[in-house]
Design a protein around this motif. Structure first.
Motif, PDB file in Angstrom:
ATOM      1  N   CYS A 106       4.861 -87.053 -36.863  1.00  0.00           N
ATOM      2  CA  CYS A 106       6.008 -87.798 -36.338  1.00  0.00           C
ATOM      3  C   CYS A 106       6.993 -86.814 -35.706  1.00  0.00           C
ATOM      4  N   LEU A 163      11.998 -94.568 -34.613  1.00  0.00           N
ATOM      5  CA  LEU A 163      11.377 -93.777 -35.677  1.00  0.00           C
ATOM      6  C   LEU A 163      11.977 -94.081 -37.046  1.00  0.00           C
ATOM      7  N   LEU A 196       6.542 -84.769 -40.456  1.00  0.00           N
ATOM      8  CA  LEU A 196       7.695 -84.991 -39.582  1.00  0.00           C
ATOM      9  C   LEU A 196       8.252 -83.668 -39.058  1.00  0.00           C
TER      10      LEU A 196
END
Lengths: 243, 243
Positions: A106, A163, A196
């Motif tokens: 991500c 997100l 992430l």
């Protein structure tokens, strides 16, 4: 083979910009290697190929691909590179398939197109097929991203989403790369999860920091202020993949 | 504060090229962050600073540093960046101290200036103070290298040498990053050693392949043809540093 027209040149140049790529639903690739990868990838539609005089290698294109011929000078006008690569193609933006995934990288406001492309290449190397990017992350079809991805653009899907909402809804563990996280090699990453990576200058956004499940760091021994975002992503993916 | 002259502009622009940097024994840095790092580093001599109208922050320079004032337009003529950073400085190339080292990253014909800078930043993060580069590796004072190094240029020494000869004479283990090497996480890197990174397209040179002591690979799970050289270097340095 037709000669390129001024209208073609103008249209191709317009695709250097994101808003026109979105409107026309296509992007540019340059160089034989990327073109070969596009040709070999199922479901990738190449709508136009521009060749220049210096180019004489055989291509295996679909019948409905328009092939245009350009002079050196015309090629230099349409390229996004410092020096054109003798071949440029226009490719339709592929449809992004559903968002169900067990592992993904991500990206929270990543800005550098080179980092984006390098992270796609890392994902592709480590068999991670999905990248989930915040809506304000750099465009995946930026010419610099495409060059840096080295063909991984055709194998890794990038989903642009809200997100924060996406992460809130996810039930997967969220491993966030942070400056002061627990040393990564003390972690046993679960096989299914989200890695992430934050913005190059500012790291993870405050609203996202609140919902991560694990904060993971790469211990510093020397004096650099930070590691490059793509390098940090590579180190963590390598560790994740051997678990 | 003096105004910049046409002769100054011409001279600064000449430093965009390696041969002139070598002849003049100096290089360019741009942006407040790099300038601050240069100011803070002992033994770094800043000979000239160029500021533009938009710049009003205080600087702590030595008395013998020449400070020039440039207009927006003049600044845009001398910058190596797409958009100038309001401050540019000319720095003397520091003397490289002796080649005795117990650990270093070695670069075999690395060509991309961004990769070179990123590798300096990795070295700096993991406390590796020396890089040994083959004579035909990209110039460490290339403006793109300097930007990518994010200040590590002032803390990591780069030695340009005949790399084959250097490695032949070394008694340290040589860990070479290769596509088909033994998985890196099966290795216990010795604390003292050399990590060898090859050229982006061609890997390690044949004459150097013969003298490496260990061939180290990063297992691939997906389909990318290769990893970016700096990312591979980061993964191996991270592993090296936790042993």
């Amino acid at each position: 083979m037709e000669k390129i027209t001024l209208a073609d040149i103008k249209w191709i140049k317009s695709l250097h910009e994101k808003k026109n790529r979105s409107a026309e639903n296509c992007f540019l690739i340059e160089g034989r290697k990327l073109l070969d990868e596009a040709i070999m990838t199922p479901n990738i539609r190449i709508t136009m190929v521009v060749l220049c005089s210096a180019y004489d290698q055989e291509l295996h294109l679909e019948e409905d691909t328009q092939v245009l011929f350009a002079s050196e000078k015309e090629m230099q006008r349409i390229t996004c590179l410092k020096n054109h690569a003798n071949v440029l193609a226009v490719v339709e933006i592929p449809e992004v398939k559903n968002l169900k995934m067990s592992r993904a990288i991500c990206l929270d406001k990543l800005q550098d197109p080179g980092n984006m492309g390098t992270i796609m290449r890392i994902a592709d190397w480590f068999g991670i097929n999905n990248i989930v990017a915040s809506n304000d992350t750099v465009d995946v079809f930026n010419p610099k991203t495409i060059q840096a991805s080295m063909g991984s653009i055709f194998r890794v899907q990038v989903h642009y989403v809200d997100l924060t909402e996406f992460l809130k809804k996810s039930t997967l563990p969220i491993y966030a790369a942070t400056m002061d996280g627990e040393p990564y090699h003390h972690f046993n990453f679960e096989n299914n999860g989200l890695l992430l990576i934050g913005n190059e200058g500012n790291g993870i956004s405050p609203e996202i920091s609140e919902i991560i499940t694990h904060s993971v760091g790469i211990p510093r021994i020397g004096k650099a202020e930070s590691l490059n975002a793509a390098v940090a992503c590579g180190i963590l993916c390598a560790h994740w993949s051997i678990k």
